[in-house]
Write a protein that holds these residues in place. Structure first.
Motif, short mmCIF file in Angstrom:
data_model
loop_
_atom_site.label_atom_id
_atom_site.label_comp_id
_atom_site.label_asym_id
_atom_site.label_seq_id
_atom_site.Cartn_x
_atom_site.Cartn_y
_atom_site.Cartn_z
N LYS A 46 0.83 -1.40 -0.08
CA LYS A 46 0.01 0.08 -0.06
C LYS A 46 0.91 1.25 0.02
O LYS A 46 0.63 2.21 -0.68
CB LYS A 46 -0.76 -0.12 1.16
N MET A 49 2.60 1.53 -3.49
CA MET A 49 1.81 1.78 -4.49
C MET A 49 1.71 3.45 -4.37
O MET A 49 1.52 4.17 -5.38
CB MET A 49 0.47 1.07 -4.26
N GLU A 52 4.39 5.29 -5.67
CA GLU A 52 4.40 5.12 -7.38
C GLU A 52 3.27 6.32 -7.87
O GLU A 52 3.67 6.84 -8.64
CB GLU A 52 4.30 3.89 -7.75
N GLU A 53 2.24 6.06 -7.21
CA GLU A 53 1.07 6.95 -7.70
C GLU A 53 1.36 8.49 -7.39
O GLU A 53 0.90 9.41 -8.37
CB GLU A 53 -0.33 6.57 -7.16
N LEU A 73 -1.62 1.38 -13.19
CA LEU A 73 -2.61 2.02 -12.23
C LEU A 73 -3.61 1.05 -12.10
O LEU A 73 -4.33 0.92 -10.95
CB LEU A 73 -2.93 3.27 -12.51
N HIS A 76 -2.57 -1.70 -9.90
CA HIS A 76 -2.69 -1.23 -8.48
C HIS A 76 -4.02 -1.41 -8.03
O HIS A 76 -4.28 -1.68 -6.81
CB HIS A 76 -2.23 0.17 -8.33
N ASP A 77 -4.95 -0.86 -8.69
CA ASP A 77 -6.29 -1.05 -8.24
C ASP A 77 -6.80 -2.53 -8.03
O ASP A 77 -7.56 -2.65 -6.96
CB ASP A 77 -7.35 -0.53 -9.49
N LYS A 80 -5.08 -3.09 -4.83
CA LYS A 80 -6.02 -2.29 -3.59
C LYS A 80 -7.26 -2.83 -3.19
O LYS A 80 -7.44 -2.82 -2.03
CB LYS A 80 -6.12 -0.92 -3.98
N MET A 107 1.49 -8.59 -7.18
CA MET A 107 2.64 -8.03 -7.20
C MET A 107 3.76 -8.34 -7.94
O MET A 107 4.61 -7.52 -8.59
CB MET A 107 2.79 -7.55 -5.76
N HIS A 110 3.45 -7.69 -11.56
CA HIS A 110 3.11 -6.18 -11.74
C HIS A 110 5.01 -5.69 -11.87
O HIS A 110 5.22 -4.88 -12.53
CB HIS A 110 2.51 -5.53 -10.45
N SER A 158 -6.87 2.34 0.96
CA SER A 158 -6.54 2.93 -0.56
C SER A 158 -7.67 3.23 -1.54
O SER A 158 -8.67 2.66 -1.61
CB SER A 158 -5.77 1.50 -1.07
#
Length: 169
Positions: A46, A49, A52-53, A73, A76-77, A80, A107, A110, A158
């Motif tokens: 978390k 991310m 990164e975001e 992204l 990531h969703d 999350k 992960m 990713h 998140s």
């Protein structure tokens, strides 16, 4: 002793290694230890991310492959969604382990995409006109804030980038 990194990408890659190592430990654990490690892993992901975001992806937008950024992204969703569920007190013992396992697998996938030679967003950022050293300083400061929130048990759930969590349940 504080860890030192050459730039933001070196920090993000080190995070990837730590996160993947932690998921391996979660996989081998049982019972209360599995839950403790799983919660720790979810919180580390978390925080990662968030960095990164807030810093990396916005700096790269328009200077690299924007489709890869959007894909990251969306990934990531997906993570999350699992993280918010893993960290929920309502998550039962039967589903906790599998949820953490799937998060770890997502992960790992990713991270491989971000780090992919020639095509990943990390290589794209190295070729772009982005001050990755200054970004590192901002990331480390923000990470310190997020870790303090975590230790105070005040790290919020998140927020999604593209997925409407209310519609997906």
């Amino acid at each position: 002793m504080a860890k030192t990194y050459s730039d933001a990408i070196a920090k993000l890659e080190a995070d990837h290694d730590r996160i993947e190592d932690l998921f391996e430990k979660v996989d081998k654990a049982n019972g209360a230890e599995k839950r403790r490690l799983g919660i720790h892993a979810a919180n580390l992901v978390k925080i990662h991310m968030t960095l990164e975001e807030e810093f990396f992806y916005p700096a790269l937008r328009g200077k690299g492959d924007d489709d890869k950024i959007t894909e990251g992204l969306v990934e990531h969703d997906a993570g999350k969604f699992l993280i918010n569920d893993i960290l929920s007190p309502e998550t039962d013992d039967d589903s906790f382990g599998p949820k953490v396992q799937v998060l770890g697998e997502q992960m790992e996938h990713h991270h491989k995409e971000e780090e992919q030679d020639g095509k990943g967003v990390f290589d794209q950022a190295r070729k772009a006109d982005i001050d990755l050293v200054a970004m590192l300083d901002e990331m480390l400061e923000r990470e310190s804030e997020l870790r303090a929130m975590l230790s105070d048990d005040d790290l919020p759930p998140s927020d999604m980038n593209f997925v409407n969590a209310a519609e997906s349940t």
